[in-house]
Design an enzyme around this catalytic site. Structure first.
Site, PDB file in Angstrom:
ATOM      1  N   SER A 134       0.829  -1.203   0.000  1.00 44.61           N
ATOM      2  CA  SER A 134       0.000   0.000   0.000  1.00 44.61           C
ATOM      3  C   SER A 134       0.863   1.252   0.000  1.00 44.61           C
ATOM      4  O   SER A 134       1.606   1.516   0.947  1.00 44.61           O
ATOM      5  CB  SER A 134      -0.925   0.011   1.216  1.00 44.61           C
TER       6      SER A 134
ATOM      7  N   HIS B 230      -1.098  -1.216  -4.325  1.00 43.09           N
ATOM      8  CA  HIS B 230      -2.396  -0.880  -3.736  1.00 43.09           C
ATOM      9  C   HIS B 230      -2.425   0.630  -3.491  1.00 43.09           C
ATOM     10  O   HIS B 230      -1.513   1.184  -2.861  1.00 43.09           O
ATOM     11  CB  HIS B 230      -2.590  -1.654  -2.437  1.00 43.09           C
TER      12      HIS B 230
ATOM     13  N   ASP C 159      -4.611   3.771  -2.065  1.00 41.73           N
ATOM     14  CA  ASP C 159      -5.734   4.125  -1.182  1.00 41.73           C
ATOM     15  C   ASP C 159      -6.162   5.578  -1.373  1.00 41.73           C
ATOM     16  O   ASP C 159      -5.437   6.498  -0.992  1.00 41.73           O
ATOM     17  CB  ASP C 159      -5.309   3.928   0.279  1.00 41.73           C
TER      18      ASP C 159
ATOM     19  N   MET D 130      -8.773   8.429  -0.302  1.00 48.43           N
ATOM     20  CA  MET D 130      -9.712   8.746   0.793  1.00 48.43           C
ATOM     21  C   MET D 130     -10.212  10.177   0.653  1.00 48.43           C
ATOM     22  O   MET D 130      -9.427  11.078   0.348  1.00 48.43           O
ATOM     23  CB  MET D 130      -9.003   8.626   2.138  1.00 48.43           C
TER      24      MET D 130
ATOM     25  N   HIS E 282      -8.151   1.537  -4.447  1.00 48.68           N
ATOM     26  CA  HIS E 282      -9.179   1.321  -3.423  1.00 48.68           C
ATOM     27  C   HIS E 282      -9.821   2.671  -3.098  1.00 48.68           C
ATOM     28  O   HIS E 282      -9.198   3.505  -2.439  1.00 48.68           O
ATOM     29  CB  HIS E 282      -8.492   0.691  -2.200  1.00 48.68           C
TER      30      HIS E 282
ATOM     31  N   MET F 278     -12.031   4.945  -1.095  1.00 43.73           N
ATOM     32  CA  MET F 278     -12.770   5.122   0.162  1.00 43.73           C
ATOM     33  C   MET F 278     -13.427   6.493   0.078  1.00 43.73           C
ATOM     34  O   MET F 278     -13.036   7.442   0.756  1.00 43.73           O
ATOM     35  CB  MET F 278     -11.807   5.003   1.354  1.00 43.73           C
TER      36      MET F 278
ATOM     37  N   MET G 133     -12.171  -5.791   4.404  1.00 43.18           N
ATOM     38  CA  MET G 133     -11.419  -4.880   5.272  1.00 43.18           C
ATOM     39  C   MET G 133     -11.182  -5.569   6.614  1.00 43.18           C
ATOM     40  O   MET G 133     -12.132  -5.984   7.286  1.00 43.18           O
ATOM     41  CB  MET G 133     -12.178  -3.569   5.501  1.00 43.18           C
TER      42      MET G 133
ATOM     43  N   GLY H 266      -9.318   3.923   6.703  1.00 43.01           N
ATOM     44  CA  GLY H 266      -8.982   5.317   6.993  1.00 43.01           C
ATOM     45  C   GLY H 266      -7.518   5.532   7.309  1.00 43.01           C
ATOM     46  O   GLY H 266      -6.979   6.598   7.039  1.00 43.01           O
ATOM     47  N   PHE H 267      -6.880   4.519   7.877  1.00 44.28           N
ATOM     48  CA  PHE H 267      -5.489   4.715   8.308  1.00 44.28           C
ATOM     49  C   PHE H 267      -4.674   3.436   8.116  1.00 44.28           C
ATOM     50  O   PHE H 267      -5.217   2.329   8.244  1.00 44.28           O
ATOM     51  CB  PHE H 267      -5.437   5.106   9.795  1.00 44.28           C
ATOM     52  N   GLY H 268      -3.391   3.618   7.856  1.00 46.97           N
ATOM     53  CA  GLY H 268      -2.476   2.485   7.839  1.00 46.97           C
ATOM     54  C   GLY H 268      -2.051   2.157   9.266  1.00 46.97           C
ATOM     55  O   GLY H 268      -2.337   2.919  10.204  1.00 46.97           O
ATOM     56  N   GLY H 269      -1.395   1.024   9.426  1.00 45.95           N
ATOM     57  CA  GLY H 269      -0.785   0.679  10.707  1.00 45.95           C
ATOM     58  C   GLY H 269      -1.739   0.323  11.833  1.00 45.95           C
ATOM     59  O   GLY H 269      -1.371   0.428  13.002  1.00 45.95           O
TER      60      GLY H 269
ATOM     61  N   ASP I  14      -7.337  -6.417   3.473  1.00 45.63           N
ATOM     62  CA  ASP I  14      -6.745  -5.083   3.576  1.00 45.63           C
ATOM     63  C   ASP I  14      -6.761  -4.567   5.009  1.00 45.63           C
ATOM     64  O   ASP I  14      -7.812  -4.256   5.561  1.00 45.63           O
ATOM     65  CB  ASP I  14      -7.509  -4.128   2.653  1.00 45.63           C
ATOM     66  N   GLY I  15      -5.538  -4.460   5.586  1.00 47.13           N
ATOM     67  CA  GLY I  15      -5.385  -3.852   6.902  1.00 47.13           C
ATOM     68  C   GLY I  15      -4.786  -4.799   7.917  1.00 47.13           C
ATOM     69  O   GLY I  15      -5.264  -5.915   8.116  1.00 47.13           O
ATOM     70  N   GLY I  16      -3.693  -4.357   8.534  1.00 42.92           N
ATOM     71  CA  GLY I  16      -3.100  -5.126   9.632  1.00 42.92           C
ATOM     72  C   GLY I  16      -2.462  -6.447   9.232  1.00 42.92           C
ATOM     73  O   GLY I  16      -2.288  -7.333  10.080  1.00 42.92           O
TER      74      GLY I  16
ATOM     75  N   GLY J  69       0.850  -2.405   4.071  1.00 38.02           N
ATOM     76  CA  GLY J  69       1.406  -1.055   4.088  1.00 38.02           C
ATOM     77  C   GLY J  69       2.549  -0.962   5.059  1.00 38.02           C
ATOM     78  O   GLY J  69       3.729  -1.028   4.699  1.00 38.02           O
TER      79      GLY J  69
END
Ligand code: DX5
Ligand code: ZN
Length: 215
Positions: A8, A33, A35, A37, A66, A68, A137, A142-145, A175-177, A197
């Protein structure tokens, strides 16, 4: 089974974007990827067309965009022109999802649909055969990490069973974590594409980390 890593760009160093893009070009990652937003659908604003331009110019791999954003149908044509290869819209942001999916495909892109952590995979059943990529998801967008939500595993298994039952070739994206600790279990559960990411870009050796995510 297909296994794809999609780093990402949200976690890249925007002061050295070309360097980071070239680093991913040389890696085993298959997609970028991207993102986008809008500060309305999610409580954060990332970037838009001015960043798509250098991405398309330097990336040698498909751009997995992606969105959002609310009413994503407004921008389908423009993202096609900007070079998106996969265009993913949110189930929660699309009132006429079936129409939007057709619109994406008519514009020559693969159609993705993302679902938030609270959204059941079963809401997609009537359009599943039209979708190329379902993005589950595994954090609130909304946020990485952020920390991976464990309930995702159940959703991956449910979706993989539906795809198999109908003999579809829909890809499952997470997507995410995503980390080195959960990547194997996610692939085993039926995921095909892992977005990463923070795990990739905070690594001292991102290309090595991408290879490890695939092992
Ligand atoms: C979250 C984005 C993700 C994010 C993933 O809203 O959709 O793609 O960049 O970042 P990590 O892998 O750091 O959770
Ligand atoms: Zn994303």
């Amino acid at each position: 089974m297909k296994k794809i890593i999609a780093p990402s760009i949200l976690s890249a160093d925007f002061g050295n974007l070309q360097r980071d893009i070239e680093m991913i070009n040389k890696s085993e990652a298959e997609w970028f990827h991207v993102d986008v937003m809008d500060g309305v659908f999610v409580p954060n604003i990332s970037f838009g067309f001015p960043v798509m331009k250098p991405l398309k110019q330097h990336a040698t791999k498909p751009l997995d965009v992606h969105l959002m954003i609310v009413q994503p149908e407004r921008y389908v044509e423009e993202f096609a022109k900007a070079g998106a290869d996969v265009l993913t819209v949110h189930f929660e942001a699309s009132t006429h999802l079936h129409r939007t999916i057709q619109q994406i495909k008519q514009n020559g892109m693969k159609a993705g649909v993302a679902i938030n952590p609270h959204t059941s995979i079963y809401g997609l059943m009537d359009v599943l055969s039209d979708i190329d990529v379902v993005c589950i998801m595994s954090v609130n967008p909304g946020f990485g990490g952020q920390k991976f939500i464990q309930q995702t595993f159940k959703k991956v298994e449910q979706l993989a069973a539906e795809i198999q039952k109908d003999k579809l070739d829909t890809l499952i994206e997470i997507d995410g974590g995503v980390t080195l600790d959960n990547c194997n279990a996610l692939f085993d559960a039926g995921a095909n594409v892992l977005v990463a990411g923070n795990t990739v870009f905070s690594s001292p050796n991102p290309n090595d980390t991408i290879s490890q995510l695939l092992k």
